[in-house]
Design a protein around this motif. Structure first.
Motif, PDB file in Angstrom:
ATOM      1  N   ALA A   1       1.575  12.290  -3.753  1.00 20.61           N
ATOM      2  CA  ALA A   1       1.108  12.302  -5.627  1.00 20.61           C
ATOM      3  C   ALA A   1      -0.346  13.487  -5.402  1.00 20.61           C
ATOM      4  CB  ALA A   1       0.599  10.700  -6.041  1.00 20.61           C
ATOM      5  N   ARG A   2      -0.961  13.690  -4.445  1.00 16.65           N
ATOM      6  CA  ARG A   2      -1.240  15.025  -3.875  1.00 16.65           C
ATOM      7  C   ARG A   2      -1.318  15.925  -4.802  1.00 16.65           C
ATOM      8  NH1 ARG A   2      -6.444  16.622  -5.381  1.00 16.65           N
ATOM      9  NH2 ARG A   2      -7.102  18.787  -3.307  1.00 16.65           N
TER      10      ARG A   2
ATOM     11  N   PHE B   1      -0.845  20.422  -8.831  1.00 18.91           N
ATOM     12  CA  PHE B   1      -0.609  21.770  -9.456  1.00 18.91           C
ATOM     13  C   PHE B   1      -0.412  21.236 -10.527  1.00 18.91           C
ATOM     14  CE2 PHE B   1       3.348  22.557  -6.220  1.00 18.91           C
ATOM     15  CZ  PHE B   1       3.231  23.963  -6.662  1.00 18.91           C
ATOM     16  N   ASP B   2      -0.874  20.089 -10.885  1.00 16.77           N
ATOM     17  CA  ASP B   2      -1.112  19.805 -12.813  1.00 16.77           C
ATOM     18  C   ASP B   2      -2.614  20.204 -12.431  1.00 16.77           C
ATOM     19  OD1 ASP B   2       1.012  17.848 -13.452  1.00 16.77           O
ATOM     20  OD2 ASP B   2      -0.195  16.326 -13.148  1.00 16.77           O
ATOM     21  N   ALA B   3      -3.546  20.434 -11.666  1.00 15.19           N
ATOM     22  CA  ALA B   3      -4.740  21.014 -11.520  1.00 15.19           C
ATOM     23  C   ALA B   3      -4.235  22.443 -11.978  1.00 15.19           C
ATOM     24  CB  ALA B   3      -5.368  20.268 -10.753  1.00 15.19           C
TER      25      ALA B   3
ATOM     26  N   ALA C   1       0.962  -1.107   0.036  1.00 11.70           N
ATOM     27  CA  ALA C   1       0.083   0.537  -0.077  1.00 11.70           C
ATOM     28  C   ALA C   1       0.985   1.177   0.032  1.00 11.70           C
ATOM     29  CB  ALA C   1      -0.446  -0.273   1.350  1.00 11.70           C
ATOM     30  N   PRO C   2       0.580   2.470  -0.687  1.00 10.75           N
ATOM     31  CA  PRO C   2       1.509   3.676  -0.402  1.00 10.75           C
ATOM     32  C   PRO C   2       1.598   3.047   0.915  1.00 10.75           C
ATOM     33  CG  PRO C   2      -0.215   4.161  -2.161  1.00 10.75           C
ATOM     34  CD  PRO C   2      -0.956   2.967  -1.236  1.00 10.75           C
ATOM     35  N   THR C   3       2.225   4.492   0.468  1.00  7.23           N
ATOM     36  CA  THR C   3       3.006   5.201   2.349  1.00  7.23           C
ATOM     37  C   THR C   3       1.476   6.061   2.354  1.00  7.23           C
ATOM     38  OG1 THR C   3       4.805   6.600   1.062  1.00  7.23           O
ATOM     39  CG2 THR C   3       4.349   4.382   2.036  1.00  7.23           C
ATOM     40  N   PRO C   4       2.401   7.186   3.876  1.00  8.79           N
ATOM     41  CA  PRO C   4       1.287   8.345   3.352  1.00  8.79           C
ATOM     42  C   PRO C   4       2.466   8.854   2.610  1.00  8.79           C
ATOM     43  CG  PRO C   4       1.175   7.432   5.345  1.00  8.79           C
ATOM     44  CD  PRO C   4       1.794   6.432   4.644  1.00  8.79           C
ATOM     45  N   THR C   5       3.640   9.054   2.613  1.00  4.01           N
ATOM     46  CA  THR C   5       4.867  10.468   1.809  1.00  4.01           C
ATOM     47  C   THR C   5       4.223  10.222   0.328  1.00  4.01           C
ATOM     48  OG1 THR C   5       6.022  10.245   3.403  1.00  4.01           O
ATOM     49  CG2 THR C   5       7.159  10.758   1.009  1.00  4.01           C
ATOM     50  N   ARG C   6       4.193   9.100  -0.332  1.00  7.93           N
ATOM     51  CA  ARG C   6       3.704   9.091  -1.490  1.00  7.93           C
ATOM     52  C   ARG C   6       1.897   9.102  -1.824  1.00  7.93           C
ATOM     53  NH1 ARG C   6       5.447   2.056  -2.053  1.00  7.93           N
ATOM     54  NH2 ARG C   6       8.025   2.931  -1.873  1.00  7.93           N
ATOM     55  N   ARG C   7       1.070   9.331  -1.571  1.00 10.50           N
ATOM     56  CA  ARG C   7      -0.344   9.668  -1.077  1.00 10.50           C
ATOM     57  C   ARG C   7      -0.069  11.132  -1.298  1.00 10.50           C
ATOM     58  NH1 ARG C   7      -2.038   6.044   2.133  1.00 10.50           N
ATOM     59  NH2 ARG C   7      -2.192   7.204   4.000  1.00 10.50           N
TER      60      ARG C   7
END
Length: 208
Positions: free
Chosen positions: A12-13, A18-20, A3-9
């Motif tokens: 990603a967010r 930034f993309d948005a 499962a993704p770690t909080p850091t990875r999540r």
């Protein structure tokens, strides 16, 4: 699957936001937007935006940096997909045009008028000009480009054009957007002004 770690999540967010943000600024510009406007359009809190940057000015600059970093990745991927020197140079310039295509005239005008963001664009333009010089030298060494035009001269001409595009002088003189200007530069550089007389679209030669 791990499962993704909080850091990875969180990363990603961060990237998604930034993309948005980049998509919003490219479409509408940014000089007229407040942080409240941005938060409302992105459906997030101002606190979330402040986690990305401490002010609107810093947020805009960070978004512009994100845009050019992402664009550089895409452009280099397009170049890496080609092997023939001429096609690599064309791929580079066409990819730059494609990355700039979503940028509205309002965004480009706001970018030019906001020194912290304009400086980011200028630095990326200089880096792009250097990359074009490398691709030209690569083509000359491979025998794909003529060697009777000094590489340094060709690179300087192209650099001057790219800087003129970045400084909005080309847009002011021709009405071309930055993406259109890069596309035209690619065509002019690789095909010149001479009409291809072998093209089916060319007028037929008169009978002897």
């Amino acid at each position: 699957m791990t499962a993704p770690t909080p850091t990875r999540r969180g990363a990603a967010r961060h990237s998604e936001l930034f993309d948005a943000l980049v998509a919003l600024l490219l479409a509408e510009g940014f000089a007229h937007l407040t942080l409240d406007d941005v938060a409302g359009r992105l459906r997030c809190s101002k606190r979330t935006l402040y986690a990305l940057a401490g002010s609107k000015e810093q947020l805009v600059r960070a978004a512009v940096v994100h845009f050019f970093e992402r664009a550089t990745t895409h452009v280099e991927a397009a170049v890496a997909a080609e092997r023939e020197p001429t096609r690599r140079l064309e791929a580079y310039l066409r990819a730059v045009a494609a990355e700039l295509a979503p940028a509205s005239p309002r965004f480009m005008d706001d970018l030019a008028a906001f020194p912290p963001a304009a400086d980011v664009y200028a630095r990326n333009t200089r880096a792009a000009a250097g990359r074009v010089g490398e691709l030209i030298a690569e083509g000359v060494a491979a025998g794909a480009f003529r060697d009777d035009v000094p590489t340094a001269f060709a690179a300087e001409v192209i650099t001057s054009t790219m800087v003129a595009v970045q400084q909005r002088r080309v847009a002011g003189a021709t009405g071309l957007g930055d993406a259109e200007a890069y596309d035209a530069l690619a065509t002019l550089l690789l095909h010149g002004l001479t009409r291809d007389l072998t093209s089916p679209a060319s007028p037929a030669s008169p009978p002897a």
